[in-house]
Design an enzyme around this catalytic site. Structure first.
Site, short mmCIF file in Angstrom:
data_model
loop_
_atom_site.label_atom_id
_atom_site.label_comp_id
_atom_site.label_asym_id
_atom_site.label_seq_id
_atom_site.Cartn_x
_atom_site.Cartn_y
_atom_site.Cartn_z
N GLY A 87 0.84 -1.19 0.00
CA GLY A 87 0.00 0.00 0.00
C GLY A 87 0.87 1.23 0.00
N SER A 88 0.23 2.34 -0.26
CA SER A 88 0.99 3.58 -0.18
C SER A 88 0.15 4.62 0.51
CB SER A 88 1.42 4.05 -1.57
OG SER A 88 0.30 4.08 -2.40
N GLY A 89 0.82 5.53 1.18
CA GLY A 89 0.10 6.56 1.91
C GLY A 89 0.71 7.90 1.63
N ASP A 90 0.41 8.81 2.49
CA ASP A 90 0.81 10.19 2.30
C ASP A 90 2.33 10.37 2.41
OD1 ASP A 90 0.11 12.75 1.76
OD2 ASP A 90 -0.20 13.31 3.85
N GLY A 92 4.69 7.58 2.44
CA GLY A 92 5.57 6.52 1.95
C GLY A 92 4.84 5.32 1.37
N VAL A 94 4.59 1.01 1.40
CA VAL A 94 4.86 -0.12 2.29
C VAL A 94 4.95 -1.39 1.44
CG1 VAL A 94 4.05 -1.43 4.29
CG2 VAL A 94 3.65 1.02 4.19
N ASP A 211 -5.25 9.75 15.08
CA ASP A 211 -5.69 9.33 13.74
C ASP A 211 -6.37 7.97 13.77
OD1 ASP A 211 -6.07 9.81 11.07
OD2 ASP A 211 -4.10 9.08 10.45
#
Ligand SMILES: Nc1ncnc2c1ncn2[C@@H]1O[C@H](COP(=O)(O)OP(=O)(O)OP(=O)(O)O)[C@@H](O)[C@H]1O
Length: 488
Positions: A87-90, A92, A94, A211
């Site tokens: 997955g990817s987020g704000d 980085g 993973v 969060d």
């Protein structure tokens, strides 16, 4: 306050009725475990506990990492084989990874998750401090429901964090798979109880999470939870307190000042995540994280809330970081606490607000104040009274109905707009654990309870997530991080 319009990547129904709230077979053990446990403590072998000791994988993962460190003298990117992007987020990406085949004698069945953060890119986007915060927090953790940081290293302008891999995905996706896209009360209780224990630990460490949402609660291989994503945390010093009932002691909560508030501020800018998940917002015009920490002390001192639940001779260890204070506008719109939106300063009580929203979403398949757009959502959070959807399928004489009444009572106490009147605001998790909804939960043995869903055996996962779907060429050639980064 500027607000960005964001869309929610969810196809869940938003109707106001629930079609069914039933106990699935797979989850019935959760409730029965506790009642059975209480009556059969002498025969613990017959309890529906986890088959494997929860720590087995973790110790093997540690051992492999320790040996790698010994053999190589230091851990680096070359020691890992990246299998796929999880997955990817704000901040980085993973990756699922394993220790390289070439490392002689390495146990190949061990999987890790590696978060790769491009520090240069983050610096340009002024988000570097969020990555730093996450690294700091990860390094502090030692808890079954929180990630273990096995290794952290830099490779050029990338920072890599090696953590536990959670093959069960997140609770947001898990909820989508449930009938009616909502969890049963018993599953909700399980996930909420474990999440509460994780939040409790963070608060004891002086960390306000800020969060909480189902997307950030991952499911481990054994079906237990792992809280993830710590870049929005607020960190302060916390001093655990011994709380006594008023009759057993003159004092109620001894709110001792932290000797030196450690101010770790969020970034000085506005940004919105580019991921397709419900996006987090970070707007920090004026940062005074932890700076106005003492101004509210008088209001906490001697508050009846703090000791009302204690028996005459009871004492409780309370380590709620009520000194933490921030004015940053951070979180995810539907989960933002009123005090975050109003911008007058917030503290650890925001986590109890988000815990209320989290419970509500798990149970009803939607959040309580969601509006047509983000602005309306924020307005609803500030102004709209809490209302619960009608659950037509639950008969008023059933056990589920009783449970529903209890959980609604807890949610009502969590979703109190004034943070000083919110359950948990003073004594933290201690107060929430005592609520009737959690009655019978054996907190000390919670890790041994059979989870509602246990992800498939690792072999099945392996075939699902990686190798079988790859072409022969790809199977022979491990995933290259160069697909996404120009350095490698
Ligand atoms: N340990 C893990 N095991 C399995 N999947 C993971 C793990 N950690 C993260 N992921 C996946 O990777 C995605 C991105 O991770 P994460 O949320 O930590 O990144 P981020 O950049 O901090 O995101 P955000 O935008 O929420 O800040 C997650 O949504 C999750 O699906």
């Amino acid at each position: 306050m500027s607000m960005a319009s964001t869309t929610r990547d969810e196809s869940s129904d938003n109707d106001s009725t629930c079609s069914s709230i039933t106990l699935a077979d797979s989850t019935r053990s959760w409730l029965s475990t506790f009642s059975f446990r209480r009556s059969s403590s002498s025969n613990s072998s017959s309890l529906p506990l986890c088959a494997a000791a929860p720590d087995t994988t973790k110790s093997a993962s540690w051992e492999a990492m320790r040996r790698l460190r010994l053999d190589t003298g230091g851990i680096g990117l070359d020691n890992f084989r990246l299998l796929r992007r999880l997955g990817s987020g704000d901040i980085g990406n993973v990756y699922l990874c394993q220790i390289q085949n070439s490392m002689v004698g390495r146990p190949q069945s061990l999987y890790y998750a590696m978060k790769v953060v491009d520090r240069e890119a983050l610096a340009v986007r002024k988000k570097l401090q969020r990555a730093e915060m996450e690294k700091q927090i990860l390094a502090m953790m030692d808890h079954p429901f929180l990630p273990t940081l096995y290794a952290a290293f830099d490779a050029s302008h990338y920072s890599c964090f090696v953590m536990d891999f959670c093959p069960g995905g997140d609770l947001f996706s898990a909820r989508q798979r449930q009938p009616g896209k909502r969890f049963t009360i018993s599953s909700t209780k399980f996930y909420a109880a474990e999440t509460l224990v994780a939040l409790e630990y963070l608060h004891m460490k002086g960390i306000v999470y800020r969060d909480l949402k189902p997307e950030n609660v991952l499911i481990r291989e054994d079906g237990h939870i792992m809280l993830s994503d710590f870049d929005l945390c607020l960190k302060c010093d916390v001093v655990p307190k011994l709380l006594r009932s008023k009759t057993s002691s003159e004092s109620s909560v001894k709110t001792r000042r932290s000797s030196a508030p450690s101010c770790v501020a969020a970034p000085m800018h506005s940004c919105f995540s580019a991921s397709s998940k419900r996006k987090k917002v970070v707007t920090t015009a004026i940062i005074r994280e932890n700076m106005d920490v003492y101004e509210d002390q008088s209001q906490h001192k001697g508050h009846d809330y703090c000791t009302s639940g204690l028996g005459e001779h009871d004492t409780e260890i309370v380590a709620e970081p009520i000194n933490a204070r921030s004015k940053s506008f951070v979180g995810t719109h539907e989960y933002l606490a009123p005090e975050v939106i109003s911008g007058n300063g917030h503290g650890s009580a925001v986590d109890w607000w988000t815990f209320g929203v989290f419970l509500y979403e798990m149970l009803y398949g939607r959040t309580p104040f969601k509006g047509e757009n983000n602005e309306k959502t924020l307005m609803n959070i500030l102004k709209q009274p809490l209302a619960f959807p009608r659950v037509s399928s639950v008969s008023s004489s059933s056990k589920e109905f009783e449970e529903m009444v209890k959980v609604q009572d807890l949610i009502s106490k969590l979703l109190v707009k004034n943070p000083k009147k919110r359950i948990g605001c003073c004594m933290g998790s201690v107060e929430i654990k005592r609520h009737e909804f959690f009655k019978g939960v054996n907190w000390a043995l919670i890790r041994s309870v059979r989870p509602p869903e246990v992800p498939a055996e690792l072999n099945k996962i392996r075939s699902r997530v990686s190798l079988q779907k790859l072409s022969k060429k790809d199977k022979d050639q491990p995933y290259q991080i160069t697909h996404h980064f120009d350095y490698f």
